[in-house]
Design a protein around this motif. Structure first.
Motif, PDB file in Angstrom:
ATOM      1  N   GLU A  70      30.757  14.694  92.089  1.00 19.40           N
ATOM      2  CA  GLU A  70      31.573  15.044  90.720  1.00 19.40           C
ATOM      3  C   GLU A  70      32.093  14.009  89.960  1.00 19.40           C
ATOM      4  O   GLU A  70      32.034  14.169  88.632  1.00 19.40           O
ATOM      5  CB  GLU A  70      32.779  15.883  91.195  1.00 19.40           C
ATOM      6  N   LEU A  71      32.684  12.972  90.448  1.00 20.52           N
ATOM      7  CA  LEU A  71      33.021  11.573  89.627  1.00 20.52           C
ATOM      8  C   LEU A  71      31.784  10.950  89.085  1.00 20.52           C
ATOM      9  O   LEU A  71      32.058  10.848  87.575  1.00 20.52           O
ATOM     10  CB  LEU A  71      33.668  10.704  90.951  1.00 20.52           C
ATOM     11  N   ARG A 108      31.046  13.255  85.862  1.00 17.35           N
ATOM     12  CA  ARG A 108      31.927  13.020  84.885  1.00 17.35           C
ATOM     13  C   ARG A 108      31.823  11.706  84.007  1.00 17.35           C
ATOM     14  O   ARG A 108      32.111  11.673  82.870  1.00 17.35           O
ATOM     15  CB  ARG A 108      33.231  13.435  85.388  1.00 17.35           C
ATOM     16  N   LEU A 109      31.542  10.874  84.837  1.00 14.60           N
ATOM     17  CA  LEU A 109      31.549   9.337  84.206  1.00 14.60           C
ATOM     18  C   LEU A 109      30.430   9.347  83.519  1.00 14.60           C
ATOM     19  O   LEU A 109      30.417   8.862  82.316  1.00 14.60           O
ATOM     20  CB  LEU A 109      31.438   8.367  85.374  1.00 14.60           C
ATOM     21  N   PHE A 160      31.375  11.105  80.119  1.00 13.13           N
ATOM     22  CA  PHE A 160      32.329  10.434  79.795  1.00 13.13           C
ATOM     23  C   PHE A 160      31.574   9.215  78.796  1.00 13.13           C
ATOM     24  O   PHE A 160      31.649   8.905  77.459  1.00 13.13           O
ATOM     25  CB  PHE A 160      33.161   9.884  80.372  1.00 13.13           C
ATOM     26  N   LEU A 184      40.880   8.490  79.774  1.00 13.75           N
ATOM     27  CA  LEU A 184      41.169   9.115  81.205  1.00 13.75           C
ATOM     28  C   LEU A 184      41.178  10.557  80.891  1.00 13.75           C
ATOM     29  O   LEU A 184      40.720  11.481  81.959  1.00 13.75           O
ATOM     30  CB  LEU A 184      42.580   8.842  81.537  1.00 13.75           C
ATOM     31  N   CYS A 185      41.628  11.073  79.836  1.00 15.59           N
ATOM     32  CA  CYS A 185      41.767  12.713  79.577  1.00 15.59           C
ATOM     33  C   CYS A 185      40.287  13.044  79.596  1.00 15.59           C
ATOM     34  O   CYS A 185      39.681  14.179  80.185  1.00 15.59           O
ATOM     35  CB  CYS A 185      42.321  12.787  78.249  1.00 15.59           C
ATOM     36  N   ALA A 219      37.379  11.798  80.826  1.00 16.59           N
ATOM     37  CA  ALA A 219      36.901  11.811  82.236  1.00 16.59           C
ATOM     38  C   ALA A 219      37.554  12.684  83.205  1.00 16.59           C
ATOM     39  O   ALA A 219      36.692  13.368  84.109  1.00 16.59           O
ATOM     40  CB  ALA A 219      37.169  10.375  82.808  1.00 16.59           C
ATOM     41  N   VAL A 220      38.977  13.239  83.151  1.00 17.88           N
ATOM     42  CA  VAL A 220      39.547  14.134  84.166  1.00 17.88           C
ATOM     43  C   VAL A 220      39.396  15.381  83.883  1.00 17.88           C
ATOM     44  O   VAL A 220      39.001  16.229  84.511  1.00 17.88           O
ATOM     45  CB  VAL A 220      40.751  13.614  84.327  1.00 17.88           C
ATOM     46  N   VAL A 221      39.565  15.932  82.327  1.00 12.61           N
ATOM     47  CA  VAL A 221      39.847  17.208  82.057  1.00 12.61           C
ATOM     48  C   VAL A 221      38.374  17.906  81.878  1.00 12.61           C
ATOM     49  O   VAL A 221      37.589  17.328  81.245  1.00 12.61           O
ATOM     50  CB  VAL A 221      40.457  17.393  80.752  1.00 12.61           C
ATOM     51  N   PRO A 222      38.239  18.787  82.688  1.00 11.83           N
ATOM     52  CA  PRO A 222      36.846  19.899  82.668  1.00 11.83           C
ATOM     53  C   PRO A 222      36.704  20.254  81.368  1.00 11.83           C
ATOM     54  O   PRO A 222      37.548  20.571  80.636  1.00 11.83           O
ATOM     55  CB  PRO A 222      36.916  20.557  83.874  1.00 11.83           C
TER      56      PRO A 222
END
Length: 492
Positions: free
Chosen positions: A89-90, A93-94, A97, A236-237, A239-242
């Motif tokens: 998942e990381l 998301r990266l 991003f 950060l937002c 990359a983290v917020v789906p």
């Protein structure tokens, strides 16, 4: 890990720009920004120029993120595909991003490059680089705010996004038309002749500009760390917020559709031909429910309103009536965007309904034109007519609003074969082809419509009797044009 992220990023980037990088759009925005930056460099100092460039970039980036590139933030079109791949998942998301970062840098270049090239001499090389970095950081912060809003509100964000983009379009266009006055105001702020603390207290670019150049007394100040905080916090937002979940099914009858049901029934009974009914009902019922179409086209209503906002100075009489007349006759500047996205749909596989229909393409086009007139031009002119009644009286509105509607319908019919590239509701929204080779012709049409508006106000519809005769002539022209239109139509 890095290889998997790079592979996911390349695949997403290729899908996003499957039709090629939109160099023409970026160059057009860059040229537009360059002209404004050239005006600004001679009128304001380092702080005023930085604030102007950051504000211009914020407007252009927000328009892009709320419109053409908004799908990347609102939802993840490649979510199911990437979820089936052997990646964490990381890593997914990266990769997402990285795609968003590339888009933001590309959007920021439209203003960043002219800002670096045309900045005042007082801004040294280091300050110019810092200004470009601040533009990118601000873009990341704005994208993060939009992503958070869409994720928190979910489906409820659609109406808010439409209103937000409409306001941005109207304000951005009006500010562009009044840019010289705004630059003059910034010049007085820098000289200390005007206290801008209250006007700029809630304007993010003002705080970012203070990190690039010294702000005048009374203007908002900021730490030089603010752009860094915006970039890191926004990254950060993102990359983290789906992304927000895909919209669920919703009612096929909207409040506006209920309000327009009498007009639609009258049109279907007396105006729409039998072979046009299929496309008429399809476009009038289904097109307003297409989320991408709504988000990309509804906010453009702000363009005609921007002319009035930019020109209105609080006066009355003939000057205000002249602006209202132009407002009533020039919504054609909104039509190409509306028509270009007519084929957009989230269910393109259903295009066989029109492809297999035993009707001529001319009938499909005719029904779509009439549906667009009833579903979009009628409510637009109800709003414009109400504005005319409130500001100039019912007599003025009755003389010019109906004639303006028919003139806009004629332009709609003339533009359709040149702008619409495929059948209605037949192409995925991200594959809609928007060509720019008609922009010169559209500028000519807009200039002619201004002339028609002036002639209508002072000659053709200067009295109620003349207004009725003028409307009758326009209605006859529309009837004859519709008959000639049925002689043959082919999609380009």
């Amino acid at each position: 890990m890095a290889r998997r992220i790079y592979a996911l990023f390349r695949a997403r980037l290729g899908a996003q720009f499957s039709g090629g990088v939109p160099w023409a759009a970026l160059l057009a925005q860059g040229s537009f920004a360059g002209v404004l930056c050239l005006l600004a460099r001679d009128l304001v100092g380092p702080w005023g120029f930085s604030l102007f460039a950051l504000s211009l970039s914020a407007g252009l980036v927000l328009l892009g993120l709320l419109g053409e590139f908004g799908g990347v933030l609102r939802h993840d079109p490649a979510g199911d595909w990437s979820g089936a791949l052997p990646a964490s998942e990381l890593e997914r998301r990266l990769a997402r991003f990285a795609l968003i970062a590339v888009l933001l840098v590309g959007l920021s270049l439209a203003v960043g490059v002219p800002a670096i090239l045309f900045a005042p001499a007082e801004l040294g090389a280091g300050a110019r680089v810092a200004l470009f970095a601040a533009i990118v950081a601000q873009s990341i912060g704005l994208a993060a705010a939009l992503l958070a809003a869409a994720a928190l509100l979910g489906e409820r964000a659609e109406g808010l996004l439409v209103l937000m983009q409409t306001a941005i379009v109207a304000v951005a266009a009006a500010a562009t038309f009044a840019s010289l006055r705004l630059l003059g105001w910034l010049h007085h702020v820098e000289l200390g002749e005007v206290d801008a603390g209250g006007a700029l207290a809630y304007w993010l670019p003002a705080y970012v500009a203070a990190a690039i150049a010294d702000a005048p007394a009374g203007a908002p100040g900021a730490s030089s760390w603010l752009p860094i905080a915006l970039a890191l916090g926004g990254a950060l937002c993102i990359a983290v917020v789906p992304p927000a979940p895909e919209p669920r099914g919703r009612s096929s009858v909207t409040p506006l559709a209920r309000l327009l049901s009498p007009a639609r029934a009258l049109a279907a009974r007396f105006w729409v031909r039998d072979d046009e009914r299929a496309s008429f009902h399809l476009v009038s019922d289904a097109l307003p429910l297409e989320r991408d179409f709504v988000l990309r086209t509804y906010p453009m209503v702000g363009l005609p309103l921007a002319f009035f906002l930019a020109g209105a100075k609080g006066g009355a009489g003939e000057s205000r009536e002249g602006l209202l007349a132009i407002l009533l006759f020039t919504p054609a500047i909104y039509l190409p965007i509306l028509l270009a996205h007519l084929p957009a749909t989230s269910s393109p596989r259903a295009r066989w309904l029109l492809e297999a229909a035993p009707v001529d393409p001319t009938a499909i086009a005719g029904g779509a034109i009439k549906a667009m007139a009833v579903r979009f031009l009628v409510p637009l002119y109800l709003v414009l007519g109400g504005l005319a009644v409130a500001l100039a009286g019912p007599g003025f509105a009755l003389r010019l609003a109906p004639a303006g509607f028919v003139v806009t319908l004629l332009v709609l019919r003339a533009l359709y074969p040149h702008v619409v590239r495929d059948l209605p509701l037949s192409v995925p929204a991200d594959e809609v082809e928007v060509r720019h080779d008609w922009m010169g012709a559209l500028a000519t049409v807009a200039a002619l419509l201004v002339v028609v508006a002036v002639l209508a106000q002072y000659v053709f519809a200067s009295t109620p009797l003349r207004a009725v005769a003028f409307l009758a002539v326009l209605a006859l022209i529309e009837w004859r044009t519709a008959r000639a239109y049925r002689a043959g139509f082919e999609y380009p």
